[in-house]
Design a protein around this motif. Sequence first.
Motif, PDB file in Angstrom:
ATOM      1  N   ILE A 203       2.029   6.887  -3.487  1.00 31.59           N
ATOM      2  CA  ILE A 203       1.268   7.386  -3.078  1.00 31.59           C
ATOM      3  C   ILE A 203       0.386   6.013  -1.884  1.00 31.59           C
ATOM      4  O   ILE A 203      -0.164   7.130  -1.262  1.00 31.59           O
ATOM      5  N   LEU A 204       0.395   5.487  -2.728  1.00 33.65           N
ATOM      6  CA  LEU A 204      -0.068   3.957  -1.514  1.00 33.65           C
ATOM      7  C   LEU A 204      -0.146   4.752   0.101  1.00 33.65           C
ATOM      8  O   LEU A 204       0.062   4.972   1.134  1.00 33.65           O
ATOM      9  N   PRO A 205       1.424   4.242   0.327  1.00 32.40           N
ATOM     10  CA  PRO A 205       2.481   5.017   1.644  1.00 32.40           C
ATOM     11  C   PRO A 205       1.863   6.078   2.046  1.00 32.40           C
ATOM     12  O   PRO A 205       1.513   6.337   3.284  1.00 32.40           O
ATOM     13  N   ALA A 206       1.579   7.097   1.325  1.00 31.69           N
ATOM     14  CA  ALA A 206       0.834   8.530   1.979  1.00 31.69           C
ATOM     15  C   ALA A 206      -0.426   8.832   1.566  1.00 31.69           C
ATOM     16  O   ALA A 206      -0.869   9.661   1.473  1.00 31.69           O
ATOM     17  N   HIS A 207      -1.015   7.692   0.884  1.00 28.53           N
ATOM     18  CA  HIS A 207      -2.554   7.943   0.903  1.00 28.53           C
ATOM     19  C   HIS A 207      -3.119   8.956   2.015  1.00 28.53           C
ATOM     20  O   HIS A 207      -4.337   9.808   1.186  1.00 28.53           O
ATOM     21  N   ARG A 208      -3.020   9.017   3.239  1.00 24.15           N
ATOM     22  CA  ARG A 208      -3.806  10.240   3.944  1.00 24.15           C
ATOM     23  C   ARG A 208      -3.727  11.537   3.141  1.00 24.15           C
ATOM     24  O   ARG A 208      -4.836  12.579   3.539  1.00 24.15           O
ATOM     25  N   ARG A 209      -2.498  11.845   2.448  1.00 21.99           N
ATOM     26  CA  ARG A 209      -2.123  13.395   1.619  1.00 21.99           C
ATOM     27  C   ARG A 209      -2.676  12.983   0.598  1.00 21.99           C
ATOM     28  O   ARG A 209      -3.294  14.085   0.441  1.00 21.99           O
ATOM     29  N   TRP A 210      -2.942  11.798   0.165  1.00 22.76           N
ATOM     30  CA  TRP A 210      -3.567  11.398  -1.153  1.00 22.76           C
ATOM     31  C   TRP A 210      -4.783  11.806  -0.825  1.00 22.76           C
ATOM     32  O   TRP A 210      -6.173  11.089  -1.668  1.00 22.76           O
ATOM     33  N   ALA A 211      -5.963  12.202   0.355  1.00 20.67           N
ATOM     34  CA  ALA A 211      -7.707  11.161   1.013  1.00 20.67           C
ATOM     35  C   ALA A 211      -8.154  12.033  -0.478  1.00 20.67           C
ATOM     36  O   ALA A 211      -9.238  11.280  -0.713  1.00 20.67           O
ATOM     37  N   PRO A 212      -7.977  13.671   0.161  1.00 17.10           N
ATOM     38  CA  PRO A 212      -9.134  14.028  -1.328  1.00 17.10           C
ATOM     39  C   PRO A 212      -8.790  13.765  -2.728  1.00 17.10           C
ATOM     40  O   PRO A 212     -10.039  13.042  -3.294  1.00 17.10           O
ATOM     41  N   PHE A 213      -8.186  13.026  -2.955  1.00 19.17           N
ATOM     42  CA  PHE A 213      -7.814  12.179  -4.583  1.00 19.17           C
ATOM     43  C   PHE A 213      -9.006  11.409  -4.592  1.00 19.17           C
ATOM     44  O   PHE A 213      -8.826  10.897  -6.015  1.00 19.17           O
ATOM     45  N   LEU A 214      -7.966   9.801  -3.388  1.00 18.86           N
ATOM     46  CA  LEU A 214      -9.246   9.263  -3.523  1.00 18.86           C
ATOM     47  C   LEU A 214     -10.496   8.901  -3.918  1.00 18.86           C
ATOM     48  O   LEU A 214     -11.089   7.843  -4.115  1.00 18.86           O
ATOM     49  N   ARG A 215     -11.061   9.559  -2.680  1.00 18.94           N
ATOM     50  CA  ARG A 215     -12.762   9.857  -2.121  1.00 18.94           C
ATOM     51  C   ARG A 215     -12.945   9.978  -3.690  1.00 18.94           C
ATOM     52  O   ARG A 215     -14.416   9.612  -3.699  1.00 18.94           O
ATOM     53  N   GLY A 216     -12.584  10.953  -4.872  1.00 18.34           N
ATOM     54  CA  GLY A 216     -12.991  11.382  -5.617  1.00 18.34           C
ATOM     55  C   GLY A 216     -12.958  10.163  -7.211  1.00 18.34           C
ATOM     56  O   GLY A 216     -12.928  10.302  -8.046  1.00 18.34           O
ATOM     57  N   LEU A 217     -11.830   9.215  -6.867  1.00 26.34           N
ATOM     58  CA  LEU A 217     -11.437   8.925  -7.639  1.00 26.34           C
ATOM     59  C   LEU A 217     -12.159   7.083  -8.555  1.00 26.34           C
ATOM     60  O   LEU A 217     -12.953   6.494  -8.158  1.00 26.34           O
ATOM     61  N   ARG A 218     -12.416   8.022  -9.595  1.00 30.49           N
ATOM     62  CA  ARG A 218     -13.464   6.923 -10.224  1.00 30.49           C
ATOM     63  C   ARG A 218     -13.023   6.105 -10.963  1.00 30.49           C
ATOM     64  O   ARG A 218     -13.408   4.949 -11.677  1.00 30.49           O
ATOM     65  N   PHE A 219     -11.729   6.441 -12.083  1.00 31.41           N
ATOM     66  CA  PHE A 219     -11.317   4.868 -12.853  1.00 31.41           C
ATOM     67  C   PHE A 219      -9.763   5.468 -12.812  1.00 31.41           C
ATOM     68  O   PHE A 219      -9.048   5.925 -12.652  1.00 31.41           O
ATOM     69  N   VAL A 220      -9.710   3.956 -13.179  1.00 34.30           N
ATOM     70  CA  VAL A 220      -8.164   3.268 -13.348  1.00 34.30           C
ATOM     71  C   VAL A 220      -7.761   2.919 -14.465  1.00 34.30           C
ATOM     72  O   VAL A 220      -8.686   1.829 -14.804  1.00 34.30           O
ATOM     73  N   VAL A 221      -6.528   3.529 -15.053  1.00 33.38           N
ATOM     74  CA  VAL A 221      -6.684   3.364 -16.328  1.00 33.38           C
ATOM     75  C   VAL A 221      -5.282   2.622 -17.161  1.00 33.38           C
ATOM     76  O   VAL A 221      -3.743   3.041 -16.125  1.00 33.38           O
ATOM     77  N   VAL A 222      -5.283   1.244 -16.463  1.00 34.47           N
ATOM     78  CA  VAL A 222      -4.072   0.781 -16.318  1.00 34.47           C
ATOM     79  C   VAL A 222      -3.700   0.369 -18.052  1.00 34.47           C
ATOM     80  O   VAL A 222      -4.422  -0.586 -19.095  1.00 34.47           O
ATOM     81  N   ASP A 223      -2.889   1.104 -18.438  1.00 35.05           N
ATOM     82  CA  ASP A 223      -2.468   1.172 -20.449  1.00 35.05           C
ATOM     83  C   ASP A 223      -1.421  -0.053 -20.387  1.00 35.05           C
ATOM     84  O   ASP A 223      -0.459  -0.493 -19.468  1.00 35.05           O
ATOM     85  N   GLU A 224      -1.543  -1.089 -21.758  1.00 38.61           N
ATOM     86  CA  GLU A 224       0.028  -1.401 -21.520  1.00 38.61           C
ATOM     87  C   GLU A 224       0.091  -2.850 -21.197  1.00 38.61           C
ATOM     88  O   GLU A 224       0.860  -2.931 -20.285  1.00 38.61           O
TER      89      GLU A 224
END
Length: 815
Positions: A174-195
């Motif tokens: 995901i991070l190396p391809a962040h440009r392709r994920w741009a619309p997703f990352l622009r909307g990112l509200r929560f990061v859940v880190v389980d366990e």
Amino acid sequence: MGSPAVTEHDPARVGTVLNRLARDSRRAANITHVESVPARRGQPAAWPEWADPLLVSRLRAAGIEQPWAHQVEAARAAHEGRGVVLATGTASGKSVGYLLPVLTRLLAEPSSRAIYLAPTKALANDQLRSVRSLMLTGVRASTYDGDTPGPEREWVRAHATFVLTNPDMLHRGILPAHRRWAPFLRGLRFVVVDECHGYRGVFGAHVAQILRRLRRVCARYGTRPVFVLASATVADPGLSASRLTGVDVDVVDADASPRGPMDFALYEPPLLGVRAGRPSTPADGTEVGGPDVDGAGVDGAGAPVPHGENDAPVRRAATAESADLLADLVAEGVRTLVFVRSRRAAEVVAAAARRGLGEVAPELVERVAAYRAGYLPEERRSLEGRLRTGELLGVAATSALELGVDISGLDATVIAGFPGTLASLWQQAGRAGRTGQAALAVLVARDDPLDTYLVHHPEAVFGRPVEASVFDPDNPYVLMPHLECAASELPLTEDDLELFGPGARAAVDDLVRHGRLRRRPTGWFWTQRHRPDVDIRGVGGPPVRIVETATGRLLGTVDAATSHSTVHAGAVYLHQGASFIVNELDLDDAVAFVDAATPDWTTVAREHTDIRVVESTRSARFADVEIHLGTVEVTNQVIAFQRRRLTTGEVLGQEPLDLPPRQLRTRAVWYTVTDELLAAAQIEPADVPGAVHAAEHAAIGLLPLFATCDRWDIGGVSTDLHPDTGRTSVFVYDGHAGGAGFAERGFLRVANWLRATRDAVAACECPAGCPSCVQSPKCGNGNEPLEKAAAVRLLDAVLAAVDGDPADPPSPRRE
Ligand SMILES: [Zn+2]
Ligand SMILES: [Zn+2]
């Protein structure tokens, strides 16, 4: 420890089963303690008004009539935009705590997105199933991991609103391809880190840096997601969570879910005597021979008496005792889950329990099964279903399945060997207990110093807060490659450095000097064509592949760090019960070629280890004793190997090996003592090497009590005269370049650590040292020399000189 405490507890509970089991006098003698853990009343709360009504109705339809107070408290923090860590016990419903705010937001705001991170793919898949079972058409949930096919990946990037993945995929995909994920990352509200308690040691440091990279990339897209972390009960969850994410978080750790009473027994298998001259078999390999041969000692009856190195007595294998307990509990109609450490042990324990039942209750044989990683999801779910309905009464499972396993309705758990941390122990024990009903848990000690210590010191299990998750996000060996990754994702700026911690400036300068980064007016740029290569789960260098010469079949891999001692030419390599002999270790290509063979010997590497003090960064000085924390350089060379007869351990011969030395710069804790102290402790000069060697082994065995590490993560060197200290010295070092924080924990808790070490050795009833006290399964010197009694006197003398831990505030009443 005194006599078994079985008679002291309330016989009206599941404990009556324990009583019946203990009526067998041999077994009663093995129960060192029974703790009655009281029941807890649940504390329900109202559904928050802001929660999406459809979501609430679906959760209620799924059987959650009302949330517990801790779920609502964590949900509120996240909903209000504050980072939060929810650290409560197994089956306390942590997922409701994060799903309420996350799914409510995704339903309310179609452009919003969320990421869920799990340490394993299996857990992310389980989570996906439970989110999908809520049938919320407004939430498009999907996993994104190494198994996601190419075309589907595009769909996930473009359409999914809730992406369930793992840190590896975030790092590589995901991070190396962040440009392709741009619309997703622009909307990112929560990061859940389980366990999140699972992110410790070097892996924890990597994940901490990956999350910093994620925060940096998000900032470029104008978002600051809220971190919601779920953890098992650990000490200081807020500190661990904020070290992991780099942001402050609220802490919710008051578990408001109900729990039935539990009897928790500590169980020590008997010591098997040494009978010289009789043939023997190797002991349970879980303890002494690596994971592929464990369970070998399960057939206790009629088998020859095993022994350890140098004829030491050994204890009956934890797996063998656990198989017996499983059979007995199943015969009593008690639904039981046994936790073991390896896939093979799961199969072996289930098979042994079935054999045992075949003699007393043949109708129950089919109601016991193994349950382990590597099964297909359908097989796993079928086993879970059969266990829930009671069709299955007994299951032996790998402890890896403590994560994400969907099993309820159990009465008892048997834990074959301390799982490494109290957090895991309670997680596993917490599997037992149908809603509100009484439960039984049994910890069966393995033959090592830590387990031995714990079953003789119930206060270390029950009277102590669980460990903090130890990792060091500032480890330069971890930080540097992530700075390279970050620069390759987006040029690093001056402002970014703060995000990556106090060592970032020096690390960036270093990378510029080595031509990895280039400084330009707009920031630091990655100079190479290819992307930086970081193995976040690996430990130094590419793993060595094990390939069968005749077929070219890849059997498995071993870490580069251990390859010299485990797959050198001539080594016997075990794989799923089959044995092979290594005919060549090719270090350049990182591959070992093996041939199938069934020799009647095993091999043991002989190593030489030197340690050089680079610098001492912290120290505590007392009369005749100094304690240091600092940087060291460890040089390790595998110089030879021995062939030993499988049945007797007899040495058949030794062959030299020509392997290059390996160097490791890392962190260590060490103590030095004067000759005066040794003389006062009545340790003859000739016994000093054996005394410090024994004290070193036991200290390595006990450090996991204070740092969340495994004894295989750390190493040691002891010597009667060290050139850098000029004194008799004992070193314990982190086995990973740059250190993982374990040596630091040892330094900060040194008095407690050495006290536990001393007590573990002194409590063992063996005459001259055994695997339960001072022998080490990974000693490169063949466990020689070892002087157990002198080690106790040495530790007594050191403890008399040291007054308290550096971590503790000075005592006001110091004399
Ligand atoms: Zn012993
Ligand atoms: Zn050793």
